[in-house]
Design a protein around this motif. Structure first.
Motif, PDB file in Angstrom:
ATOM      1  N   THR A 165       5.520  -2.376   0.123  1.00 33.63           N
ATOM      2  CA  THR A 165       4.523  -1.455   0.586  1.00 33.63           C
ATOM      3  C   THR A 165       3.840  -2.060   1.789  1.00 33.63           C
ATOM      4  N   HIS A 166       3.486  -3.302   1.579  1.00 29.62           N
ATOM      5  CA  HIS A 166       2.589  -3.833   2.605  1.00 29.62           C
ATOM      6  C   HIS A 166       2.922  -5.579   2.301  1.00 29.62           C
ATOM      7  N   GLY A 167       2.477  -6.440   3.248  1.00 25.20           N
ATOM      8  CA  GLY A 167       2.589  -7.885   3.178  1.00 25.20           C
ATOM      9  C   GLY A 167       1.914  -8.758   2.147  1.00 25.20           C
ATOM     10  N   HIS A 168       0.891  -8.391   1.364  1.00 22.43           N
ATOM     11  CA  HIS A 168       0.242  -9.059   0.858  1.00 22.43           C
ATOM     12  C   HIS A 168       0.755  -9.694  -0.446  1.00 22.43           C
ATOM     13  N   SER A 169       0.710 -10.927  -0.480  1.00 19.97           N
ATOM     14  CA  SER A 169       1.217 -11.685  -1.475  1.00 19.97           C
ATOM     15  C   SER A 169       1.128 -11.427  -3.038  1.00 19.97           C
ATOM     16  N   ASP A 170      -0.101 -10.637  -3.240  1.00 14.14           N
ATOM     17  CA  ASP A 170      -0.066 -10.362  -4.629  1.00 14.14           C
ATOM     18  C   ASP A 170       0.932  -9.122  -5.169  1.00 14.14           C
ATOM     19  N   HIS A 171       1.067  -8.318  -4.005  1.00 12.82           N
ATOM     20  CA  HIS A 171       2.032  -7.268  -4.346  1.00 12.82           C
ATOM     21  C   HIS A 171       3.566  -7.691  -4.237  1.00 12.82           C
ATOM     22  N   ILE A 172       3.894  -8.470  -3.325  1.00 16.69           N
ATOM     23  CA  ILE A 172       5.271  -9.028  -3.190  1.00 16.69           C
ATOM     24  C   ILE A 172       5.710 -10.289  -3.354  1.00 16.69           C
ATOM     25  N   TYR A 225      -4.117   1.600   7.011  1.00 13.56           N
ATOM     26  CA  TYR A 225      -5.840   1.532   6.171  1.00 13.56           C
ATOM     27  C   TYR A 225      -6.239   0.339   5.404  1.00 13.56           C
ATOM     28  N   HIS A 226      -5.108  -0.461   5.276  1.00 11.76           N
ATOM     29  CA  HIS A 226      -5.454  -1.594   4.429  1.00 11.76           C
ATOM     30  C   HIS A 226      -5.183  -3.041   4.982  1.00 11.76           C
ATOM     31  N   SER A 227      -3.915  -2.988   5.552  1.00  8.95           N
ATOM     32  CA  SER A 227      -3.445  -4.392   5.819  1.00  8.95           C
ATOM     33  C   SER A 227      -3.214  -4.152   7.355  1.00  8.95           C
ATOM     34  N   ILE A 272      -0.575   2.126  -2.254  1.00  6.09           N
ATOM     35  CA  ILE A 272      -1.185   1.041  -2.793  1.00  6.09           C
ATOM     36  C   ILE A 272      -2.485   0.664  -2.061  1.00  6.09           C
ATOM     37  N   ASP A 273      -3.519   0.098  -2.925  1.00  4.09           N
ATOM     38  CA  ASP A 273      -4.647  -0.397  -2.411  1.00  4.09           C
ATOM     39  C   ASP A 273      -5.538   0.550  -1.750  1.00  4.09           C
ATOM     40  N   VAL A 274      -5.569   1.798  -2.315  1.00  9.76           N
ATOM     41  CA  VAL A 274      -6.781   2.765  -1.861  1.00  9.76           C
ATOM     42  C   VAL A 274      -7.596   2.836  -3.215  1.00  9.76           C
TER      43      VAL A 274
HETATM   44 ZN   LIG Z   1      -3.008  -5.316  -0.526  1.00  9.99          ZN
END
Ligand SMILES: [Zn+2]
Length: 331
Positions: free
Chosen positions: A105-112, A172-174, A192-194
């Motif tokens: 969904t996006h590049g943040h390490s906690d989600h992927i 909106y987030h990353s 994710i992350d809203v």
């Molecule tokens: Zn995130």
């Protein structure tokens, strides 16, 4: 101990304004929020729950991913680092199909960052937005497998009997991009992350890198036809009501901070503070003004939301601070 207290009083040491509240002074999580939580066994460390026919949510109680089981294999949406090692095991509990596709969904390490546990899957297709893929290539992080298929804008993923819509409406987030994942036929939506159902958003408006877009993302979400909403965090499954409630909270933050900021006399507060410390420390004088806006805004927000959403006394001040940056410098 008594002597120390007397000494402190005598020499006039005061508790600094930023001192953390004592842990037992925070409100407990609202019962209504706890009641709707998916229970996760502590020993097992994860749970997998069917939320629509052949669509599952995986969670460890803090992060969430989704598995869409199709006739041609499983499409996994995100692979959180916290329970990455359990993803294949969890999916094996509900299907004998293997994971063929992984969507970021996006590049943040906690989600992927749990994708590294899927490195042994042969021919695994990993899909992300082009800018996310570029970013991950640059990061070269062994926890986050590099995507082998990327796109810009939107992609309809046709897999077996399912059509999965991936759309980048706005970031909106990353910085690199955020995806909406929807299965229209099942009225399933994952953004994710809203927001986290039953709670205020995570710290600093869910770490949004773009508050202007974050304010608009709720209407983007509400333009979809869905009755199951996956937000990526904590344990509850959301719906339209949760989106509307968080939207109302965020709009209240915006209006309150803007009104209080615009009606607070900066020069007066800086002048009153300068009476005590002089004019040299300009950062501190200006910070006195910002803190006054934050404290006054918080009093209102707390009174209106403390009984409606969990976590107000944990994160609302951070939301106000982030909103103040937007209101003062961007709006
Ligand atoms: Zn995130």
């Amino acid at each position: 101990m008594k002597k120390i207290i007397i000494l402190i009083v005598l020499i006039g040491i005061s508790v600094p304004a930023f001192a953390q509240k004592s842990l037992d002074s925070y409100h407990s999580v609202l019962q209504s929020t706890l009641d709707r939580s998916i229970k996760v066994s502590h020993e097992k460390g994860y749970t997998i729950k069917e939320v629509k026919p052949n669509i599952y949510v995986l969670t460890d109680g803090i992060w969430q991913s989704a598995a869409i089981v199709t006739l041609d294999g499983v499409v996994l949406i995100d692979a959180p680092e916290s329970f990455g090692q359990n993803i294949e095991k969890a999916i094996a509990e509900v299907t004998d199909k293997r994971i063929t596709t992984l969507v970021y969904t996006h590049g943040h390490s906690d989600h992927i960052g749990g994708s590294k546990y899927l490195a042994n899957i042969e021919n695994l297709e990993i899909i992300s937005l082009t800018k996310v893929a570029d970013f991950l290539r640059e990061q070269n992080d062994p926890r986050r497998l590099i995507p082998n298929r990327s796109f810009e804008g939107a992609l309809v993923l046709k897999k077996g009997n399912k059509q999965i819509y991936l759309s980048n409406h706005m970031n909106y987030h990353s910085n690199e991009g955020d995806l909406f994942v929807s299965v229209p036929e099942d009225k399933f939506l994952m953004v994710i992350d809203v927001l986290a159902p039953g709670y205020v958003p995570f710290k600093n408006l869910d770490l949004s890198n773009n508050v202007h877009n974050y304010l608009k993302v709720f209407d983007q979400i509400l333009a979809y036809d869905f009755d199951v909403f996956i937000g990526g965090h904590l344990t509850a499954i959301g719906d339209k009501e949760d989106v509307l409630q968080t939207k109302a909270y965020v709009e209240d933050l915006y209006k309150t901070v803007k009104r209080i900021h615009n009606s607070t006399n900066m020069i007066e507060i800086m002048g009153a503070t300068a009476q005590k410390i002089g004019w040299d420390n300009k950062y501190l004088l200006f910070d006195a003004f910002l803190n006054k806006v934050i404290e006054d805004s918080y009093k209102e927000i707390e009174s209106r939301w403390i009984d409606k959403l969990a976590g107000v006394d944990v994160f609302s001040k951070s939301h106000i601070s982030t909103m103040l940056n937007y209101v003062r410098w961007d709006d």
